[in-house]
Write an enzyme that holds these catalytic residues in place. Structure first.
Site, PDB file in Angstrom:
ATOM      1  N   CYS A   1     -19.518-124.203  64.794  1.00 29.92           N
ATOM      2  CA  CYS A   1     -19.775-125.623  65.081  1.00 29.92           C
ATOM      3  C   CYS A   1     -21.277-125.895  65.168  1.00 29.92           C
ATOM      4  CB  CYS A   1     -19.103-125.999  66.395  1.00 29.92           C
ATOM      5  SG  CYS A   1     -19.261-127.751  66.792  1.00 29.92           S
TER       6      CYS A   1
ATOM      7  N   CYS B   1     -23.186-127.068  72.644  1.00 26.14           N
ATOM      8  CA  CYS B   1     -22.578-127.119  73.984  1.00 26.14           C
ATOM      9  C   CYS B   1     -22.691-125.734  74.650  1.00 26.14           C
ATOM     10  CB  CYS B   1     -21.121-127.547  73.882  1.00 26.14           C
ATOM     11  SG  CYS B   1     -20.887-128.975  72.811  1.00 26.14           S
TER      12      CYS B   1
ATOM     13  N   CYS C   1     -19.641-123.275  75.187  1.00 24.76           N
ATOM     14  CA  CYS C   1     -18.618-123.089  74.152  1.00 24.76           C
ATOM     15  C   CYS C   1     -18.859-121.868  73.270  1.00 24.76           C
ATOM     16  CB  CYS C   1     -18.544-124.346  73.291  1.00 24.76           C
ATOM     17  SG  CYS C   1     -17.196-124.275  72.095  1.00 24.76           S
TER      18      CYS C   1
ATOM     19  N   CYS D   1      -1.372-129.862  71.047  1.00 21.21           N
ATOM     20  CA  CYS D   1      -2.767-130.312  70.979  1.00 21.21           C
ATOM     21  C   CYS D   1      -3.533-129.461  69.968  1.00 21.21           C
ATOM     22  CB  CYS D   1      -3.451-130.153  72.327  1.00 21.21           C
ATOM     23  SG  CYS D   1      -2.592-130.957  73.652  1.00 21.21           S
TER      24      CYS D   1
ATOM     25  N   CYS E   1      -1.512-134.443  69.969  1.00 19.22           N
ATOM     26  CA  CYS E   1      -2.851-134.696  70.498  1.00 19.22           C
ATOM     27  C   CYS E   1      -3.839-133.973  69.593  1.00 19.22           C
ATOM     28  CB  CYS E   1      -2.958-134.145  71.921  1.00 19.22           C
ATOM     29  SG  CYS E   1      -4.611-134.337  72.625  1.00 19.22           S
TER      30      CYS E   1
ATOM     31  N   CYS F   1      -7.120-138.754  76.408  1.00 21.48           N
ATOM     32  CA  CYS F   1      -7.165-137.552  77.240  1.00 21.48           C
ATOM     33  C   CYS F   1      -8.644-137.253  77.431  1.00 21.48           C
ATOM     34  CB  CYS F   1      -6.452-136.404  76.520  1.00 21.48           C
ATOM     35  SG  CYS F   1      -6.675-134.807  77.331  1.00 21.48           S
TER      36      CYS F   1
ATOM     37  N   ARG G   1      -4.662-132.712  84.577  1.00 21.98           N
ATOM     38  CA  ARG G   1      -4.305-131.390  84.019  1.00 21.98           C
ATOM     39  C   ARG G   1      -5.178-130.284  84.583  1.00 21.98           C
ATOM     40  NH1 ARG G   1      -4.563-131.919  78.461  1.00 21.98           N
ATOM     41  NH2 ARG G   1      -2.563-132.936  78.642  1.00 21.98           N
TER      42      ARG G   1
HETATM   43  N1  SAM Z   1     -15.321-130.051  69.102  1.00 24.13           N
HETATM   44  C1  SAM Z   1     -14.582-131.012  69.808  1.00 24.13           C
HETATM   45  C2  SAM Z   1     -15.310-131.554  71.015  1.00 24.13           C
HETATM   46  O1  SAM Z   1     -16.215-130.918  71.488  1.00 24.13           O
HETATM   47  O2  SAM Z   1     -14.934-132.621  71.474  1.00 24.13           O
HETATM   48  C3  SAM Z   1     -13.209-130.522  70.239  1.00 24.13           C
HETATM   49  C4  SAM Z   1     -13.032-129.109  70.734  1.00 24.13           C
HETATM   50  S1  SAM Z   1     -13.871-128.681  72.251  1.00 24.13           S
HETATM   51  C5  SAM Z   1     -13.676-126.941  72.316  1.00 24.13           C
HETATM   52  C6  SAM Z   1     -12.808-129.368  73.516  1.00 24.13           C
HETATM   53  C7  SAM Z   1     -13.194-129.208  74.953  1.00 24.13           C
HETATM   54  O3  SAM Z   1     -12.918-127.891  75.396  1.00 24.13           O
HETATM   55  C8  SAM Z   1     -14.644-129.399  75.345  1.00 24.13           C
HETATM   56  O4  SAM Z   1     -14.991-130.746  75.450  1.00 24.13           O
HETATM   57  C9  SAM Z   1     -14.691-128.728  76.699  1.00 24.13           C
HETATM   58  O5  SAM Z   1     -14.405-129.661  77.729  1.00 24.13           O
HETATM   59  C10 SAM Z   1     -13.588-127.680  76.617  1.00 24.13           C
HETATM   60  N2  SAM Z   1     -14.165-126.316  76.631  1.00 24.13           N
HETATM   61  C11 SAM Z   1     -14.780-125.703  75.607  1.00 24.13           C
HETATM   62  N3  SAM Z   1     -15.209-124.471  75.959  1.00 24.13           N
HETATM   63  C12 SAM Z   1     -14.857-124.301  77.253  1.00 24.13           C
HETATM   64  C13 SAM Z   1     -15.021-123.235  78.194  1.00 24.13           C
HETATM   65  N4  SAM Z   1     -15.658-122.112  77.865  1.00 24.13           N
HETATM   66  N5  SAM Z   1     -14.530-123.391  79.437  1.00 24.13           N
HETATM   67  C14 SAM Z   1     -13.890-124.549  79.782  1.00 24.13           C
HETATM   68  N6  SAM Z   1     -13.706-125.574  78.935  1.00 24.13           N
HETATM   69  C15 SAM Z   1     -14.178-125.472  77.690  1.00 24.13           C
HETATM   70 FE1  SF4 Z   2     -18.469-127.694  68.935  1.00 29.58          FE
HETATM   71 FE2  SF4 Z   2     -17.596-126.344  71.054  1.00 29.58          FE
HETATM   72 FE3  SF4 Z   2     -19.226-128.395  71.388  1.00 29.58          FE
HETATM   73 FE4  SF4 Z   2     -16.689-128.848  70.552  1.00 29.58          FE
HETATM   74  S1  SF4 Z   2     -17.302-128.017  72.540  1.00 29.58           S
HETATM   75  S2  SF4 Z   2     -18.569-129.772  69.757  1.00 29.58           S
HETATM   76  S3  SF4 Z   2     -16.378-126.985  69.335  1.00 29.58           S
HETATM   77  S4  SF4 Z   2     -19.728-126.474  70.331  1.00 29.58           S
END
Ligand code: SAM
Ligand code: SF4
Ligand code: DTB
Length: 315
Positions: A54, A58, A61, A98, A129, A189, A261
């Site tokens: 990606c 973040c 992530c 989802c 979802c 959500c 949730r």
């Molecule tokens: N890329 C899209 C986005 O960021 O909206 C969708 C997928 S992203 C992985 C969805 C959500 O997963 C993130 O907004 C975050 O809240 C949650 N998430 C991701 N990594 C995480 C982690 N290591 N621990 C807890 N929640 C996590």
């Molecule tokens: Fe990309 Fe992870 Fe951020 Fe979603 S949460 S935008 S998958 S880096």
């Protein structure tokens, strides 16, 4: 049904967090009982339809191209594979499926395939979802036309802490997508992550943002950070498990009609902590052995926990 408010101020929310634990849980559980069957839990199963690589940064992530997690990138899954996974999840008792993609926003070339996934999973009789990143008005319209029931798009943390966690998009970008999804009449959500090194004031501020949206999200995922080696937040300090329970309780009090949730992080929680979360007002979980890239408790373990607590799952 408790009156829904959208004008919570920070001091009120902070006041709930600062209550003695028993007073907070009593209040949250009372609100929960007034609005829901306290023994019913909604279950959703997650599938990563496009993993890794990606472009966003973040800090929590595993799927950011900038994280050094050794995660293998995968292409967008085939439609048939996704429908098969949804069928399996339905067989194990999940009511909602989802689908998550590691995108900043969906690309035109992939979107037809995504729409087919929504159609195929809906045809199984499951709620659908998706979480695909930022959307345009046209993409929202197409997803809605295909029958998508929920869109997940988290605010993740407070506006004040956001730039410490993500720099490649703004809080306002997130709010804009949420507004588009809402305007199209889709269910929202939207929640966040705690345990990212933020302060209690940040948790208060995140919950204020969620509760003061023009309409409360139908579903509010509260994630406990899953610390992943190779991400910037890999070494952040532990959050007191009771502070996580407090966050659930306050979400329940200020968004009394929403499904709250108990989301990521359950694999690292004791059953007793989860039981407190259900008492405090959580009434939804992710169910199935895998979240997106990390482990969730085994489905079998969750079924036993539900039996021990006398909980039943909603279909
Ligand atoms: N890329 C899209 C986005 O960021 O909206 C969708 C997928 S992203 C992985 C969805 C959500 O997963 C993130 O907004 C975050 O809240 C949650 N998430 C991701 N990594 C995480 C982690 N290591 N621990 C807890 N929640 C996590
Ligand atoms: Fe990309 Fe992870 Fe951020 Fe979603 S949460 S935008 S998958 S880096
Ligand atoms: C949400 O709030 N949590 C889910 C879902 N929405 C998409 C994602 C949790 C991801 C946990 C880390 C992982 O498995 O990569």
């Amino acid at each position: 049904m408790t009156e829904l408010r959208h004008d919570w101020d920070l001091a009120e929310i902070q006041g709930f967090f600062d209550l003695p634990f028993n007073d907070l849980l009593f209040l949250a559980h009372s609100v929960h009982r007034q609005n829901f069957d306290p023994n019913a839990v909604q279950v959703s199963t997650l599938l990563s339809i496009k993993t890794g690589g990606c472009s966003e940064d973040c800090g929590y992530c595993s799927q950011s191209a900038r994280s050094k997690t050794g995660l293998e990138r995968e292409r967008l899954l085939a439609v048939e594979e996704v429908i098969e996974q949804a069928r399996l999840a339905k067989g194990k008792g999940a009511g909602r499926f989802c689908m998550g993609a590691a995108w900043r926003s969906p690309k035109e070339k992939d979107f037809g395939q995504v729409l087919e996934m929504v159609r195929g999973v809906s045809e199984l009789g499951m709620e659908t979802c998706m979480t695909l990143g930022m959307l345009t008005d046209e993409q929202v319209r197409q997803l809605k036309a295909e029958g998508l029931d929920y869109y997940n798009h988290n605010l993740d943390t407070s506006p004040e802490y956001y730039e410490d966690v993500v720099t490649t998009r703004t809080y306002q970008d997130r709010l804009d997508t949420l507004e588009r999804v809402r305007a199209a009449g889709m269910n929202v959500c939207c929640g966040g992550i705690v345990g990212m090194g933020e302060s209690r004031a940040d948790r208060v501020s995140l919950l204020q943002q969620l509760a003061n949206l023009p309409k409360h999200p139908e579903s509010v995922p509260i994630n406990m950070l899953v610390r992943i080696e190779g991400t910037p937040l890999a070494d952040v300090d532990d959050l007191d498990p009771l502070e996580f329970v407090r966050t659930i309780a306050v979400a329940r009090i200020i968004m009394p009609g929403s499904m709250v949730r108990l989301s990521a992080g359950r694999a690292g929680m004791h059953d007793e902590q989860q039981a407190l979360c259900f008492f405090a007002g959580a009434n939804s979980i992710f169910y199935g052995d895998r979240l997106l890239t990390t482990d969730n408790p085994e489905a079998d373990h969750d079924r036993k926990l539900f039996d021990r607590l006398g909980l039943y799952t909603l279909q």
